[in-house]
Design an enzyme around this catalytic site. Structure first.
Site, PDB file in Angstrom:
ATOM      1  CB  THR A  15      -0.925   0.003   1.372  1.00  0.00           C
ATOM      2  OG1 THR A  15      -1.848  -1.152   1.285  1.00  0.00           O
ATOM      3  CG2 THR A  15      -1.867   1.109   1.446  1.00  0.00           C
ATOM      4  CB  SER A  60       2.852  -8.387   1.738  1.00  0.00           C
ATOM      5  OG  SER A  60       1.635  -8.352   2.302  1.00  0.00           O
ATOM      6  CB  SER A  61      -1.177 -12.075   0.174  1.00  0.00           C
ATOM      7  OG  SER A  61      -2.087 -10.973   1.011  1.00  0.00           O
ATOM      8  CG  ASP A  92      -1.999  -7.913   4.809  1.00  0.00           C
ATOM      9  OD1 ASP A  92      -2.477  -7.129   5.645  1.00  0.00           O
ATOM     10  OD2 ASP A  92      -2.857  -8.208   3.928  1.00  0.00           O
ATOM     11  CB  THR A 167       2.357 -10.187  16.142  1.00  0.00           C
ATOM     12  OG1 THR A 167       3.338 -11.465  16.576  1.00  0.00           O
ATOM     13  CG2 THR A 167       1.191 -11.041  15.537  1.00  0.00           C
ATOM     14  CB  THR A 278       1.970 -19.214  23.537  1.00  0.00           C
ATOM     15  OG1 THR A 278       0.965 -18.918  23.907  1.00  0.00           O
ATOM     16  CG2 THR A 278       2.915 -18.141  23.381  1.00  0.00           C
ATOM     17  CD  GLN A 279      -4.120 -21.373  19.893  1.00  0.00           C
ATOM     18  OE1 GLN A 279      -5.067 -20.870  20.061  1.00  0.00           O
ATOM     19  NE2 GLN A 279      -4.234 -22.851  19.774  1.00  0.00           N
ATOM     20  CB  CYS A 280      -0.989 -15.712  24.058  1.00  0.00           C
ATOM     21  SG  CYS A 280      -2.059 -16.929  25.095  1.00  0.00           S
TER      22      CYS A 280
END
Length: 342
Positions: A15, A60-61, A92, A167, A278-280
């Site tokens: 973008t 970026s995908s 992304d 992230t 971890t998913q966190c």
């Protein structure tokens, strides 16, 4: 701090490199050859800025290890010519790409700053100009004639982060990224506030090594309540699979039913390396803290500690081509190489 550096701006797509045609409303690629004319504020930095763009900029995908290598080679070929590098990239997958570059460049003693934007550079309310201007300023920072920064960073919405700690947390706010397990390296306000205690110290006596082999025969397996034996069995039986980044609950916990543990145990015995993350978005895996992670530890699952999923993917791609024994791989993965984990 003296700000008179030579900076290479690398546009990969995204973008930030688009500008709106106000007659049609359509977005079209920005001409980076006219960068200084379009953003005259850059002249205030006293930097010499040169630009290079991918011949065919990508969303970026569509980013993948072949493009990581392309970015790395552009930097490697220009490494002695420039004081710093700014990589313009779609937001992304920016955390994945910047994490990968951090592992590819060993003994880095110049800054590589990734940035992008949520709105195109020509939009009235764009965040692109501030992100671009400050990223260039950070890439050019010197103290006593030496670079202040010497690692791969990610700059977005007034904060510079260690790239392999980031992230993407929001798809529409300007504050799109977070680094919950490591503080910002710098914050931009009235002044640029550099967190000197947290930035990586360069070892200028060691020669730069660029690692160009990456192995993407890996997968990310995110657990959820109700995931079933048949699906996991199909996934981990995929031909050519070499590594799994296993996203578990909380501090590294997972279902400890026999069928699940036996499947992972079988995979590990077949040479597949499994890393527990971890998913966190914040916090750390602590193997053995609860009974639900003790069995994972017993069968040889590797602790990702406080590494992000994005960085775990990059680190696994980086380590797999080195053909390490499972024991050595575990030892190295659980060791911080580029400041990606505690």
């Amino acid at each position: 701090m003296i700000n008179n550096s030579k900076i290479l701006l690398v546009y990969t797509g995204g973008t930030i490199g688009m500008i709106k045609d106000f007659e049609t409303g359509a977005l079209r690629p920005f001409n980076f050859d006219e960068l200084l004319q379009s953003i005259p504020e850059l002249k205030l930095l006293d930097h010499e800025i040169e630009t290079v763009s991918f011949e065919n900029p990508i969303d970026s995908s569509n980013m993948n290890p072949e493009y990581y290598l392309k970015i790395a080679e552009i930097i490697e070929e220009s490494y002695e010519t420039y004081d710093g590098f700014v990589i313009l990239h779609g937001s992304d997958t920016m955390s994945y790409s910047s994490s990968a570059l951090s592992f590819m460049f060993e003994n880095l003693n110049k800054p590589i700053i990734f940035t992008g934007s949520q709105l195109p550079i020509g939009d009235l309310r764009t965040d692109a100009k501030e992100n671009l201007i400050t990223s260039i300023q950070l890439a050019g920072l010197k103290k006593n004639g030496k670079n202040v920064l010497s690692e791969v960073g990610l700059y977005f919405e007034y904060k510079l982060y260690r790239a392999n700690r980031t992230t993407k947390i929001n798809a529409e706010h300007f504050q799109a990224f977070s680094s919950l397990n490591y503080p910002a390296l710098a914050e931009s306000g009235v002044h640029l506030d550099i967190n000197e205690a947290m930035i990586k110290k360069a070892n200028r006596r060691k020669k730069l090594i660029v690692h160009k082999e990456l192995d993407n025969n890996i997968m990310v397996l995110k657990l959820f309540p109700g995931i079933n034996e048949n699906i996991i069995n199909q996934l981990i039986s995929a031909k050519g699979l070499k590594g799994i980044v296993l996203e578990t609950y909380g501090s590294g916990n997972a279902c400890n039913e026999d069928w699940f543990i036996n499947l992972l145990d079988k995979a590990i015995k077949n040479g597949i390396l499994i890393v527990n993350v971890t998913q966190c978005i914040g916090g750390s895996v602590v193997m053995g803290h609860y009974a639900t992670s003790t069995r994972l530890e017993e069968i040889g699952v590797i602790s990702g500690k406080d590494i992000t999923t994005e960085s775990a993917v990059a680190k696994m791609m980086y380590l797999l081509p080195k053909e390490l024994s499972s024991k050595v791989f575990k030892t190295i993965f659980e060791t911080s190489l580029r400041g990606e984990m505690l």
